[in-house]
Design an enzyme around this catalytic site. Structure first.
Site, PDB file in Angstrom:
ATOM      1  CE1 TYR A 146      -3.341  -2.851   0.748  1.00 15.78           C
ATOM      2  CE2 TYR A 146      -4.599  -0.830   1.039  1.00 15.78           C
ATOM      3  CZ  TYR A 146      -4.557  -2.197   0.833  1.00 15.78           C
ATOM      4  OH  TYR A 146      -5.718  -2.896   0.719  1.00 15.78           O
ATOM      5  CE  LYS A 195       2.637 -18.127  -1.938  1.00 19.20           C
ATOM      6  NZ  LYS A 195       1.766 -19.345  -1.912  1.00 19.20           N
ATOM      7  CG  ASP A 227      -1.179 -20.571  -0.471  1.00 20.79           C
ATOM      8  OD1 ASP A 227      -0.641 -20.479   0.656  1.00 20.79           O
ATOM      9  OD2 ASP A 227      -0.664 -21.224  -1.404  1.00 20.79           O
ATOM     10  CG  ASP A 251      -7.761  -5.136   1.688  1.00 11.75           C
ATOM     11  OD1 ASP A 251      -8.707  -4.649   2.338  1.00 11.75           O
ATOM     12  OD2 ASP A 251      -7.725  -5.162   0.451  1.00 11.75           O
ATOM     13  CG  ASP A 255     -13.313  -7.625   2.548  1.00 12.25           C
ATOM     14  OD1 ASP A 255     -13.165  -6.828   3.494  1.00 12.25           O
ATOM     15  OD2 ASP A 255     -13.791  -7.302   1.447  1.00 12.25           O
TER      16      ASP A 255
HETATM   17  C1  IPM Z   1     -10.291  -1.627   4.009  1.00  8.51           C
HETATM   18  C2  IPM Z   1     -10.572  -1.093   2.638  1.00  8.51           C
HETATM   19  C3  IPM Z   1      -9.456  -0.123   2.255  1.00  8.51           C
HETATM   20  C4  IPM Z   1      -8.168  -0.891   2.269  1.00  8.51           C
HETATM   21  C5  IPM Z   1      -9.672   0.581   0.911  1.00  8.51           C
HETATM   22  C6  IPM Z   1     -10.986   1.351   0.914  1.00  8.51           C
HETATM   23  C7  IPM Z   1      -8.519   1.452   0.524  1.00  8.51           C
HETATM   24  O1  IPM Z   1     -10.694  -2.143   1.723  1.00  8.51           O
HETATM   25  O2  IPM Z   1     -10.234  -0.826   4.964  1.00  8.51           O
HETATM   26  O3  IPM Z   1     -10.119  -2.839   4.142  1.00  8.51           O
HETATM   27  O4  IPM Z   1      -7.848  -1.593   1.297  1.00  8.51           O
HETATM   28  O5  IPM Z   1      -7.446  -0.832   3.273  1.00  8.51           O
HETATM   29 MG    MG Z   2     -10.618  -4.069   2.584  1.00 10.07          MG
END
Ligand code: IPM
Ligand code: MG
Length: 360
Positions: A146, A195, A227, A251, A255
């Site tokens: 990032y 990884k 993975d 990230d 999710d």
């Molecule tokens: C998160 C989001 C952010 C990230 C985006 C919106 C830049 O996906 O907070 O997980 O990737 O960190």
């Molecule tokens: Mg995210």
């Protein structure tokens, strides 16, 4: 206690969910004899509309002058919103990245918990989740891909894009220390995800995690390839306590972790730096499709405010009071649309905030 809270409502459903979290904070203040003041700040698309920038220097400075930041959600519909026709460093998400970096918030904690009352919403087979699961993803937030150098160039008519995954040992050590400290307050298990069979940055990550582990003989450290971790999260989520990982892996895995709980509208998050300052936001996005319709679930933001009470203000009893009120709401069968089973009565965002306030 008096505390100054920077409030960034953001875009989409951000304003309405933050309103409910503030109502809950006010209820806590009244009940426990505190006073909270709120500094309203713009970040994300709303800031672009007002200033042309997703986060201005003045806003960053104002946030720094507070004790913590409460954030709603930012961003819009990538296909439709004019914000996404701007250069990448002027878009809503760039404001969030600048905020994280500018506030030194290197440790992102995302809890993934199966709420027993919402177990039916979990997409995994019941036998995989029997007894529930409760783990946190500790994601490094200000390094890695990032924030490494990136560019897109054309050489001999061929477009070429490069992003750089870079970490130094100090960046790894400070997040590892946080993971071990949090593990001590939980079930004393850290699973470091990398990884290391391919990446140098991962081999360094693993080595530093081992060094830090030597200072925490009471915490068990294991390693897992990313993975495999993605697979284990849907195969056996109960095995995890604290997952420690770098920015990009975190990230993606966070999710996935939120999805396996079946209730992303319930998941809070905290981003911490060296001191007690922190930024608190729900793990979900700005849901522009339901913005302004009083349909959003404010519980993730309310639970983020509870994390603020616990981590930034050292108000344990107050945080417990909010979390218990949310659990009671669920036990009482009160549901917003996203967590309702077929046939259950659905209430709106504001009524949900009221239901939590009534139980504090
Ligand atoms: C998160 C989001 C952010 C990230 C985006 C919106 C830049 O996906 O907070 O997980 O990737 O960190
Ligand atoms: Mg995210």
């Amino acid at each position: 206690m008096n505390k100054k809270i920077a409030v960034m409502r953001g875009d989409g459903i951000g304003p309405e969910i933050v309103t409910e979290a503030i109502r809950v904070l006010e209820k806590v203040a009244e009940k426990f004899g505190h006073s909270f003041s709120y500094t309203e700040l713009l970040m994300g698309g709303c800031s672009i509309d007002a200033t042309g920038e997703p986060l201005t220097e003045e806003t960053l400075a104002s946030a720094k002058a507070c004790d913590a930041v409460l954030l709603g959600a930012i961003g819009g519909d990538v296909g439709k919103s004019p914000w996404y026709r701007l250069p990448p460093d002027k878009r809503p998400e760039a404001g969030l990245l600048k905020l994280r970096k500018g506030l030194g918030l290197f440790a992102n904690i995302r809890p993934a918990k199966l709420f027993p009352e919402l177990a039916d919403a979990c997409p995994l087979k019941p036998e995989l989740t029997e007894g529930g699961f409760d783990f946190v993803v500790m994601r490094e937030l200000t390094g890695g891909l990032y924030f490494g150098a990136r560019e897109t160039v054309t050489e001999n008519g061929v477009r070429h894009a490069v992003d750089t995954l870079t970490y130094d040992e100090n960046e790894i050590r400070r997040i590892a220390v946080q993971a071990f400290e949090i593990a001590r307050k939980r079930n004393r298990r850290v699973c470091s995800v990398d990884k290391a069979n391919v990446l140098d940055s991962s081999r360094l990550w693993r080595a530093v995690a081992e060094e830090v582990a030597a200072d925490y003989p009471d915490v068990t450290l294991t390693h897992m390839l990313v993975d495999n971790c993605a697979m284990q999260l849907v195969r056996a989520p109960k095995q995890f306590d604290v997952i420690l990982t770098e920015n990009m892996f975190g990230d993606i895995l966070s999710d996935e972790a939120s999805m396996v709980t079946g209730s992303i509208g319930m998941l809070a998050s905290a981003s911490l730096g060296e001191g007690s300052f922190g930024l608190y936001e729900p793990s979900h996005g700005s849901a522009p499709d339901i913005a302004g319709q009083d349909k959003a679930n404010p519980l993730a933001t309310i639970l983020s405010a509870a994390m603020m009470l616990r981590y930034s203000f050292d108000m344990e009893a107050e945080a417990d009071a909010v979390e218990n009120a949310v659990s009671q709401v669920l036990r009482d069968g009160i549901r917003t649309g996203d967590i309702a089973a077929p046939g259950e009565t659905v209430i709106g965002c504001h009524a949900m905030g009221t239901a939590v306030c009534e139980r504090i």
